[in-house]
Design an enzyme around this catalytic site. Structure first.
Site, PDB file in Angstrom:
ATOM      1  CE  LYS A 272       7.204 -91.932 -38.324  1.00 35.91           C
ATOM      2  NZ  LYS A 272       8.155 -91.001 -37.714  1.00 35.91           N
ATOM      3  N   GLY A 389       9.869 -80.454 -25.149  1.00 32.54           N
ATOM      4  CA  GLY A 389       9.755 -79.109 -24.584  1.00 32.54           C
ATOM      5  C   GLY A 389      10.438 -78.988 -23.233  1.00 32.54           C
TER       6      GLY A 389
END
Ligand code: NAD
Length: 593
Positions: A272, A389
């Site tokens: 990361k 979503g």
């Protein structure tokens, strides 16, 4: 390394009061001539103006003084309509130090001590005396610097500082990551030496690099890259731009990537990266120079066969193209595979945009099969209506599910007869929120989580299902679209109540799976159709789901523990296969470093 510190509302109030002392028309400190020292005058007036006891006022001053003395850079937010955060030039930062020293209990800069005087000339003199000609300090210039600083302090909305002093964030995400590892290690009876190695990142890079800002100033930014573990292959993980980013946070995220790539069976390790910056306050040109600067600074440490970044919070496909371009210039060939999540025109993969949600849908299909739930007509509630979503709602709707509720940061909408996800999206696009969608009733985000439904998809933020509301979750399946939406204390409650939770490192791994496909296509320089991408995604994530489920049933643990156990075991097996006796001592005794 530079850390960002914001000064509190109380501290800002005190600074404004100090500026008021020297303003042409003081408002708050008009009648303070009777005090003898500046320190006493400040603390007393502050206490009177803001209704704060004097002891607390002293504490506010001390904290403020410490922050200003530690500050490397100071940024003030201009009032509306500009609202932009601008850096104070060096001479104004020095003047700020003079100002704060003037008000301190035992001033060190003022040669004449700190007897109360409200004449700006005195402050300008102190500045001139202390910083001399190095500080542009002839008397008139000093007066101008003071006046500009006072104007800025009086009108600013907020002040941020960058400091070399270490900042500690609680709760520390790295500690949380270590706890999850410990749980899996205990259940697996993990080799102690392997456990010890896995507690730490393999490598962590910190770079400081200059960026020319639009106003002509040069700012130095701090960037990180952590390569947590590469036992299974080259490290892979996103790049995050955030003003409060810390090395510990990047390390925790790199550890989670290690488990995510391992649980999905990808031949990749975990990494990361990120930059401490506030992208919302930077122009596109500044962001491009920042991104290219980071790529140049990290070029030696990343690469298609070593460590491959991707977009994460506040980084975009366009930025990935800049990194790829910068790296390619250095490498001397078009190195498309150095980053993923690129635009399609420069080596991006088809299907990447919806990959996280499509992967989530495949895991929901498997969970429903396992639990004997018919997906046609199954009711679904989705929290968060962004990339994950919205696409999850759309794809589940296309499969025949009934989307009964969706939400965003402003609230949610509910209709037990079902919503059309595409139309809700158009409404959000037009109005800025799903709220007020026709034929629906308003519900809060908290109510949405507790709805009677078959499938709940938390796809917004972390820490949504907690010890407090876990018992009220009525969904049969929870599919974690977001990272970390379920608190560890809630896991057991859900499990005991028979809620089948598909953990984030499995449910939302579709994104990294298709990122891996992008890497593969870049290396082959041969590109797949969207249909091929989808089929391969389904095969990969379905196998991962089945592996985790088998582990869960075999050890009688919830799906999260099972996913971590599987991931840690795969990494540990690879480490032992690669390093063998070079890491396992004969007696198996580890001495803490
Ligand atoms: P996004 O920015 O596109 O969407 C986030 C959505 O959440 C928005 O609709 C926003 O209004 C809503 N939201 C924000 N705060 C909220 C709150 N307090 N209550 C309810 N809704 C709120 O982000 P995204 O890419 O869809 O990511 C969502 C989550 O999924 C994040 O946790 C992210 O880390 C995770 N994730 C994303 C991907 C990906 O490929 N995009 C991959 C893996 C995990």
């Amino acid at each position: 390394m530079l850390n960002l510190v914001e000064i509190s509302a109380r501290e800002l109030g005190m600074l404004k009061l100090m500026a008021d002392f020297f303003a042409e028309k003081p408002e708050l400190t008009a009648k303070i001539e009777s005090y003898t020292t500046a320190y006493y005058a400040l603390v007393t007036t502050y206490s009177e103006n803001f209704g704060i006891p004097q002891e607390e006022a002293w504490k506010v001053f001390e904290d403020l003084q410490k922050k200003i003395n530690q500050a490397e850079y100071v940024h003030v937010t201009a009032p509306a309509p500009l609202k932009k955060t601008l850096p104070l030039p060096r001479e104004e930062v020095n003047m700020l130090r003079v100002l704060i020293d003037y008000f301190s209990e035992s001033p060190k800069m003022s040669p004449a001590g700190s007897f109360l005087t409200k004449r700006p000339e005195n402050l300008a003199e102190i500045y001139h005396w202390f910083y001399g000609s190095n500080g542009n300090g002839n008397g008139e210039v000093s007066r101008e610097i003071l006046q500009t600083l006072i104007d800025k302090l009086q009108t600013t909305m907020s002040i941020k500082m960058e400091t070399l002093a270490p900042v500690f964030i609680t709760p520390n995400p790295y500690e949380a990551a270590l706890k999850q590892l410990d749980i899996a290690a205990a259940k697996l009876n993990l080799e102690p030496c392997v456990h010890e190695i896995l507690k730490r990142p393999m490598r962590a890079f910190i770079v400081n690099f200059p960026v020319i800002m639009d106003d002509g100033s040069t700012r130095v930014f701090t960037g990180y890259r952590v390569q947590y573990n590469d036992a299974l292959g080259p490290t892979k993980g996103g790049l995050r731009y955030h003003p409060e980013l810390t090395l510990d946070e990047v390390t925790a995220l790199a550890a989670w990537m290690t488990w995510k790539t391992a649980v999905t069976g990808l031949p990749l390790g975990g990494g990361k990266g990120g930059i401490r910056c506030n992208p919302k306050e930077m122009s596109k040109g500044e962001l491009e120079r920042l991104t290219r600067g980071y790529a140049r600074a990290m070029a030696k440490f990343i690469g298609p066969f070593t460590d491959v970044p991707a977009p994460d919070v506040y980084t975009t496909a366009e930025m990935m193209a800049w990194i790829m371009d910068e790296y390619s210039e250095i490498a001397g060939y078009p190195a498309f595979g150095v980053v993923t999540g690129k635009p399609i025109s420069v080596g991006g993969s088809l299907g990447r945009n919806e990959a996280t949600s499509r992967g989530l849908m495949y895991t929901v299909m498997e969970a429903a099969k396992h639990l004997g739930i018919e997906l046609k007509g199954a009711s679904v509630a989705v929290q968060g209506y962004g990339n994950v979503g919205y696409n999850a709602a759309r794809l589940l709707h296309d499969m025949g599910c009934k989307i009964i509720a969706v939400s965003d940061s402003k609230g949610g909408v509910h209709n037990s007869n079902g919503l059309d996800p595409k139309k809700v999206f158009e409404h959000k696009d037009k109005t800025g929120s799903v709220v007020d969608y026709p034929d629906s009733t308003f519900i809060t985000n908290a109510q949405l989580l507790e709805l009677e439904c078959d499938i709940l998809v938390p796809a917004a933020m972390e820490n949504q299902i907690t010890e407090a509301n876990a018992v009220k979750i009525k969904a049969k399946i929870v599919a974690e679209g977001a990272n970390g939406p379920v608190r560890p204390e809630a896991d057991d409650i859900l499990y005991k109540n028979g809620v089948f939770d598909i953990p984030d490192i499995l449910a939302n791994s579709g994104g990294v799976i298709v990122s891996y496909f992008e890497q593969v296509q870049n290396q082959m320089n041969f590109y797949w159709t969207e249909k091929e991408v989808r089929e391969r995604l389904q095969n990969t994530i379905t196998k991962a789901f089945k592996d985790v489920l088998a582990m869960s049933l075999q050890h009688n643990v919830n799906m999260r523990d099972a996913a971590y156990m599987l991931a840690v075991k795969r990494v540990a097996d690879a480490m032992l296969a690669r390093k063998g006796k070079t890491i396992v001592p004969a007696e198996n005794t580890i001495v803490e470093a």
